[in-house]
Every structure is written in C-alpha cells, then in structure tokens.
Design a protein around this motif. Structure first.
Motif, PDB file in Angstrom:
ATOM      1  N   LEU A  54       0.826  -1.205   0.000  1.00  0.00           N
ATOM      2  CA  LEU A  54       0.000   0.000   0.000  1.00  0.00           C
ATOM      3  C   LEU A  54       0.860   1.255   0.000  1.00  0.00           C
ATOM      4  CD1 LEU A  54      -2.936   1.227   0.419  1.00  0.00           C
ATOM      5  CD2 LEU A  54      -2.387   1.170   2.853  1.00  0.00           C
ATOM      6  N   PRO A  95      -4.905  -4.090   4.191  1.00  0.00           N
ATOM      7  CA  PRO A  95      -5.370  -3.697   2.862  1.00  0.00           C
ATOM      8  C   PRO A  95      -5.463  -4.883   1.912  1.00  0.00           C
ATOM      9  CG  PRO A  95      -3.319  -2.560   3.448  1.00  0.00           C
ATOM     10  CD  PRO A  95      -3.633  -3.493   4.553  1.00  0.00           C
ATOM     11  N   GLU A  99      -7.764  -2.691  -2.791  1.00  0.00           N
ATOM     12  CA  GLU A  99      -7.519  -1.406  -2.125  1.00  0.00           C
ATOM     13  C   GLU A  99      -6.133  -0.873  -2.472  1.00  0.00           C
ATOM     14  OE1 GLU A  99     -10.371  -2.094   1.796  1.00  0.00           O
ATOM     15  OE2 GLU A  99      -8.265  -2.688   1.885  1.00  0.00           O
ATOM     16  N   ALA A 103      -5.410   2.645  -4.207  1.00  0.00           N
ATOM     17  CA  ALA A 103      -4.529   3.592  -3.524  1.00  0.00           C
ATOM     18  C   ALA A 103      -3.383   4.063  -4.411  1.00  0.00           C
ATOM     19  CB  ALA A 103      -3.978   2.966  -2.252  1.00  0.00           C
ATOM     20  N   ARG A 110      -5.634   6.051  -0.381  1.00  0.00           N
ATOM     21  CA  ARG A 110      -4.464   5.534   0.333  1.00  0.00           C
ATOM     22  C   ARG A 110      -4.465   6.049   1.766  1.00  0.00           C
ATOM     23  NH1 ARG A 110      -0.245   7.215  -2.582  1.00  0.00           N
ATOM     24  NH2 ARG A 110      -0.141   9.123  -1.387  1.00  0.00           N
ATOM     25  N   GLN A 112      -6.959   6.979   3.556  1.00  0.00           N
ATOM     26  CA  GLN A 112      -8.048   6.313   4.274  1.00  0.00           C
ATOM     27  C   GLN A 112      -7.632   4.901   4.697  1.00  0.00           C
ATOM     28  OE1 GLN A 112     -11.676   6.007   2.009  1.00  0.00           O
ATOM     29  NE2 GLN A 112     -12.559   4.520   3.404  1.00  0.00           N
ATOM     30  N   PHE A 113      -6.993   4.159   3.794  1.00  0.00           N
ATOM     31  CA  PHE A 113      -6.570   2.798   4.111  1.00  0.00           C
ATOM     32  C   PHE A 113      -5.441   2.793   5.142  1.00  0.00           C
ATOM     33  CE2 PHE A 113      -7.964   2.017  -0.500  1.00  0.00           C
ATOM     34  CZ  PHE A 113      -9.270   1.752  -0.115  1.00  0.00           C
ATOM     35  N   HIS A 117      -5.601   1.065   8.776  1.00  0.00           N
ATOM     36  CA  HIS A 117      -4.545   0.160   9.241  1.00  0.00           C
ATOM     37  C   HIS A 117      -4.057   0.566  10.631  1.00  0.00           C
ATOM     38  CE1 HIS A 117      -0.717  -1.831   9.703  1.00  0.00           C
ATOM     39  NE2 HIS A 117      -0.094  -0.666   9.663  1.00  0.00           N
TER      40      HIS A 117
END
Length: 155
Positions: A54, A95, A99, A103, A110, A112-113, A117
């Motif tokens: 990610l 992720p 996703e 991202a 990105r 948001q993820f 995390h």
C-alpha cells in the motif's frame, strides 16, 4: 473483523483450565513462544506485507521503514517457517489487493486505508498486550504500538 479474528485466535488458545498448585506450568505460561504468539506474529507479518504494498506509491518513508523493521523482528521471533494464512482475507486494517490498486492512483483512498490500518492495528495490539507472555514478542508489540501511535498522531 481483524480484531475479532485475533481475539478469537487468542481466546481460543487460552482456553486451558487454570493450573492448580500441583499442576505443572506450561512453557507458554512461563513466557515461551507459544501458539498465541505464533498466531499474532503470523497475522502481523501478513498485515505488514500488505501495508508495505500500500505504501509503495507515495506512503510516508518513516512508516515504510517502521514496517520493514517490524517484519525483520517478527520473522526473527517466529519459530517455524512462515506461511501466510491470510492471503486474500478482507480484514479491517489489512489492505486488500483491490484497495492497494485503488490507492496507487488515489492518494485520498491511500490515506483512508493507512488510517484504517493504524487504528485497527492499535486495537489488535491492545488485545495482544494482554494475552502474549513471550518477552521478545511483547517487546515487538510495544514497538509496534509506539510506531502506530506516532504515525497516527502525525496524520
């Protein structure tokens, strides 16, 4: 969901009856690397590997360095060859491949993820702190908590 999964794994590993004074204490209860630690380490390795994917496209360099450091320490403490039992799982804080693809082209996604995390990882780490007994694994949990807390504060 990741919290529930780890809580279930951790709780399931802790269902042994309490020892009586004449019951020998297991090596896990004495602080050895046991099934609970193994479940936590394997989950953390899988999560960190996905998070690194990610972060490849514009993630904070410090966070990348933190995840690599954690992976090195997690792999060093694991007492069996690592097998990713979480491939393809869709769990909060880990992720998914979809996703990660999104991202790569959408910085807001990105972010948001990454936030998901960090917040979900802190929940898992809070539970792990209670259930883990192996001192080197507990040290890794403490390191991960420091990393997540600082990273979340910087966002």
């Amino acid at each position: 969901m990741i919290l529930c999964l780890l809580a279930g794994l951790l709780a399931g590993c802790q269902q042994a009856p309490l020892p009586t004074p004449d019951t020998p204490v297991s090596s896990e209860a004495q602080g050895a690397f046991g099934q609970t630690e193994r479940a936590f380490v394997e989950l953390s390795i899988g999560t960190n590997e996905q998070v690194l994917k990610l972060l490849e496209n514009g993630g904070p360099a410090e966070m990348v360095a933190h995840r690599r450091e954690e992976l090195e320490r997690l792999r060093a403490v694991l007492d069996v060859p690592y097998v990713n039992n979480h491939v393809g799982h869709d769990m909060p804080g880990m992720p998914t491949d979809a996703e990660i693809q999104l991202a790569a082209t959408d910085p807001q996604a990105r972010d948001q993820f990454v936030r998901a995390h960090l917040t979900e990882s802190l929940k898992v780490l809070e539970n792990a702190r209670v259930d883990l007994k192996h001192p080197p694994t507990v040290e890794i949990v403490e390191l991960m908590e420091r990393h997540r807390t600082a990273e979340l504060a910087a966002r």
